[in-house]
Design a protein around this motif. Structure first.
Motif, PDB file in Angstrom:
ATOM      1  N   HIS A 149     -60.021  48.164 -12.285  1.00 36.93           N
ATOM      2  CA  HIS A 149     -61.087  49.153 -12.358  1.00 36.93           C
ATOM      3  C   HIS A 149     -60.737  50.195 -13.406  1.00 36.93           C
ATOM      4  N   GLY A 150     -61.656  50.398 -14.345  1.00 36.66           N
ATOM      5  CA  GLY A 150     -61.411  51.411 -15.357  1.00 36.66           C
ATOM      6  C   GLY A 150     -60.687  50.909 -16.583  1.00 36.66           C
ATOM      7  N   GLU A 185     -60.359  49.466 -20.259  1.00 36.98           N
ATOM      8  CA  GLU A 185     -61.242  49.535 -21.418  1.00 36.98           C
ATOM      9  C   GLU A 185     -60.614  48.778 -22.543  1.00 36.98           C
ATOM     10  N   THR A 214     -66.098  48.478 -20.886  1.00 36.25           N
ATOM     11  CA  THR A 214     -65.426  49.169 -19.782  1.00 36.25           C
ATOM     12  C   THR A 214     -65.700  48.371 -18.522  1.00 36.25           C
ATOM     13  N   LYS A 220     -65.701  48.087 -14.255  1.00 36.87           N
ATOM     14  CA  LYS A 220     -65.705  48.804 -12.980  1.00 36.87           C
ATOM     15  C   LYS A 220     -65.621  47.771 -11.881  1.00 36.87           C
TER      16      LYS A 220
END
Lengths: 125, 527
Positions: free
Chosen positions: B480-481, B483, B496, B498
């Protein structure tokens, strides 16, 4: 006029005596009722507690016997000639009010302003 | 045209070749291709799909040299009458525009190493159980106990299991590689190592227990071989689960934004490493994102330039004071105070542009509809009559094309799409639409809306070279998160991720007979 299920209902009531007026073959009282345990209580515009299935006065005809006797729109009828009106169906209420053999109906009605008047008068003393 | 040079990865060659005439065109094309092969072999760190940039179509003879592309084909195309189908400009242009189709595969050896290793391992897997069976028969045949029907059953099962294993291995591993990733694929390497380890340990046991001691129980030897094949089948099952099934359940939602125009798409992926996720995203990019059109971005750039060039700062009090920050602050303050009317210009410019586009579109639609009324499919009854003016779809397309060419070219110029569509591609599309009984609206749809990159010819998607830019290691799994960026030569895709939230579903049981209703009465009775 709050109603706690299981507890006896207490209210400040006013005694009103209406003389029935004879119009042709009918005896009329000059007001309309709404409510009853078989009706939808949430649509009652006059009740404080929207679960109150009592009988309410929805209309008082001008100059009729009810207005003369002091009945006002929005009053809740607690007793008619000794018969209880707090837990009746709409039709039973109508029947108890329109008995052909009775000329006079003695109502016990309650309204919100009655409690306030009583409280005010108690505070004055 | 200049925009073409942005697209092609090795475009400085194409600029040179554009000015050349017919004779040097072929030689320059060969030179161009050999150059592309060399330079792309240098860059094996990048995610590549395959190499070379195709040659842009050659210019019309009568067109202006600056606007060298096919832009003026609308004006210079000669109309084809019914009898002559040798109009020079169209045929010649068709001849010039023909490119050697088919991807030119780089003969880059590094791309074939994984395949070679896989095939080697496959060969080992095939040979090992068979050699376990054959070697005892060859080395000490007289001492072996004959085993009857039990062994025959085992032979059969061994044969079929081996066949199934080979077929399954071929299905899973021997596939043309879609891309070359920057780092090794971790799971494949692990599985290869595991298989190798298994084979080695089996060979070890075979060597020590059976060859050295010259085991006589042939039944046991056959069972040994069958157990090896069973173990290999289970490793294949592990491979299927790890490589194909594990990432099917979606865990992450990736948001992909193109840096030049902000076009955004979302994709749901399972647990993948960053490089594999990048690969999946690129495969979706070519079909989901509309084609990158640099001509549409020039307006914003010119406005930005105007903003910057508006003010010049002069230092009156002498040099040496903190120049940079003071200057920039002064510029910002002055720009804020200045009554800026550029928003007004933008508004009216855009309104004007919209009007122009709509006008051209109306003319185009009318022209195309009229052109389509001239062409009709030959009915079966008419085929029996002596052939009059029969044409195949390509000729029919060439016949009706000139009447709509001018309107189409003007429209493409207004919407700045003219470099994406060559005259050849338009005629091919027209022939395709005629063959499949499409309406004029269906033919026009690909020109009115910007479609995905795959829809256009090779010239528009020459950059098949992407660079993965990431702070975390590219073989690390997504979380998660995380990039990363996928850079190509003109733009980059910013990704990105999630995590998809844990969903809690609860149940509510509704008895089928529980749906009961009452009427709501509101009687009012007058007494």
């Amino acid at each position: 006029m709050s109603f706690i299920p299981g507890q006896p209902v207490t209210a400040v009531v006013q005694r009103i005596e209406i003389q029935k007026l004879r119009e042709g073959d009918n005896l009329i009282l000059g007001f309309s009722i709404g409510g009853g345990i078989d009706q939808d209580a949430s649509q009652n515009p006059f009740s404080e507690d929207k679960a109150d299935k009592g009988i309410y006065v929805t209309r008082v005809s001008k100059g009729g016997p009810a207005e003369v006797a002091g009945l006002r729109i929005g009053d809740k009828i607690m007793q008619v000639n000794g018969w209880d009106m707090t837990m009746v169906t709409h039709d039973q209420a109508r029947k108890r009010l329109t008995k052909k053999k009775e000329d006079v109906v003695r109502l016990l009605i309650t309204r919100k302003s009655l409690e306030e008047t009583v409280r005010q008068s108690m505070m004055q003393h | 045209m200049d925009t073409d040079s942005i697209h092609s990865g090795y475009s400085h060659h194409s600029n040179r070749s554009r000015g050349s005439n017919k004779q040097s065109e072929r030689s320059s094309r060969d030179r161009h291709k050999s150059h592309s092969r060399d330079s792309s072999s240098r860059s094996d760190k990048n995610v590549t799909i395959s190499a070379s940039s195709a040659q842009p179509p050659q210019p019309d003879q009568g067109s202006a040299p600056t606007d060298a592309q096919d832009d003026n084909w609308g004006e210079t195309t000669t109309a084809v009458t019914g009898t002559s189908d040798h109009s020079l400009s169209q045929e010649d242009l068709a001849g010039f525009g023909k490119e050697t189709d088919g991807p030119v595969e780089k003969l880059n050896c590094i791309r074939f190493i994984p395949l070679a290793l896989t095939l080697l391992l496959g060969l080992l897997v095939l040979v090992t159980p068979l050699s376990f069976l054959v070697l005892p028969q060859v080395l000490w045949p007289e001492r072996l106990q004959a085993c009857g029907t039990a062994c025959e059953g085992l032979f059969l099962s061994l044969a079929f299991k081996l066949l199934i294993l080979l077929l399954a291995g071929w299905a899973l591993f021997v596939r043309p590689t879609r891309a070359s990733l920057p780092r090794i694929a971790v799971f494949r390497a692990l599985l290869g190592l595991l298989t190798l380890l298994l084979l080695l340990s089996y060979w070890l046991f075979f060597g020590v227990r059976i060859l050295d001691s010259q085991e006589e129980n042939y039944h046991g030897i056959v069972q040994f071989a069958v157990s090896l094949v069973d173990a290999l089948l289970f490793i294949h099952y592990l491979a299927v689960v790890l490589l194909e099934i594990r990432h099917l359940q979606p865990c992450f939602s990736l948001c992909v934004v193109r840096s030049t125009d902000g076009e955004t798409h979302h994709y749901n992926l399972g647990q993948l490493s960053i490089q594999r996720a990048a690969l999946v995203i690129l495969q979706h990019y070519y079909k989901d994102f509309s084609v990158h059109n640099p001509a549409l971005l020039t307006a914003a750039k010119s406005r930005a330039a105007k903003h910057l060039a508006g003010l010049k700062v002069y230092n009156v009090d002498g040099a040496g004071s903190d120049a940079a920050t003071a200057q920039s602050r002064a510029k910002i303050a002055a720009a804020a105070r200045q009554r800026d009317t550029s928003h007004n210009e933008l508004y009216y410019e855009e309104a004007e542009h919209d009007r122009r586009v709509r006008k051209r579109k109306a003319r185009l639609v009318v022209a195309v509809e009229e052109a389509f009324t001239h062409v009709r499919r030959l009915q079966d009854e008419e085929k029996k009559k002596p052939p009059g003016d029969e044409m195949d779809p390509r000729e029919a397309a060439q016949a009706i094309f000139p009447s709509m060419a001018r309107a189409l070219q003007k429209y493409l110029r207004t919407t700045r799409q003219q470099h994406c569509h060559s005259m050849d591609s338009i005629q091919a599309h027209l022939a395709f639409c005629i063959t499949n009984n499409m309406t004029p609206k269906a033919f026009l749809e690909s020109y009115l809306m910007a479609g995905p990159t795959l829809q256009y010819g090779r010239e528009c998607w020459q950059t098949r070279q992407w660079t993965l830019v990431s702070e975390a290691s590219v073989t690390s799994p997504l979380h998660h998160g995380s990039e990363f960026q996928l850079k190509s030569s003109d733009f980059s895709l910013v990704v990105t991720s999630k995590a998809i939230p844990h969903l809690k579903l609860s149940e509510e049981y509704v008895h089928p007979k529980s749906h009961k209703f009452v009427l709501q009465l509101q009687s009012e009775t007058s007494v």
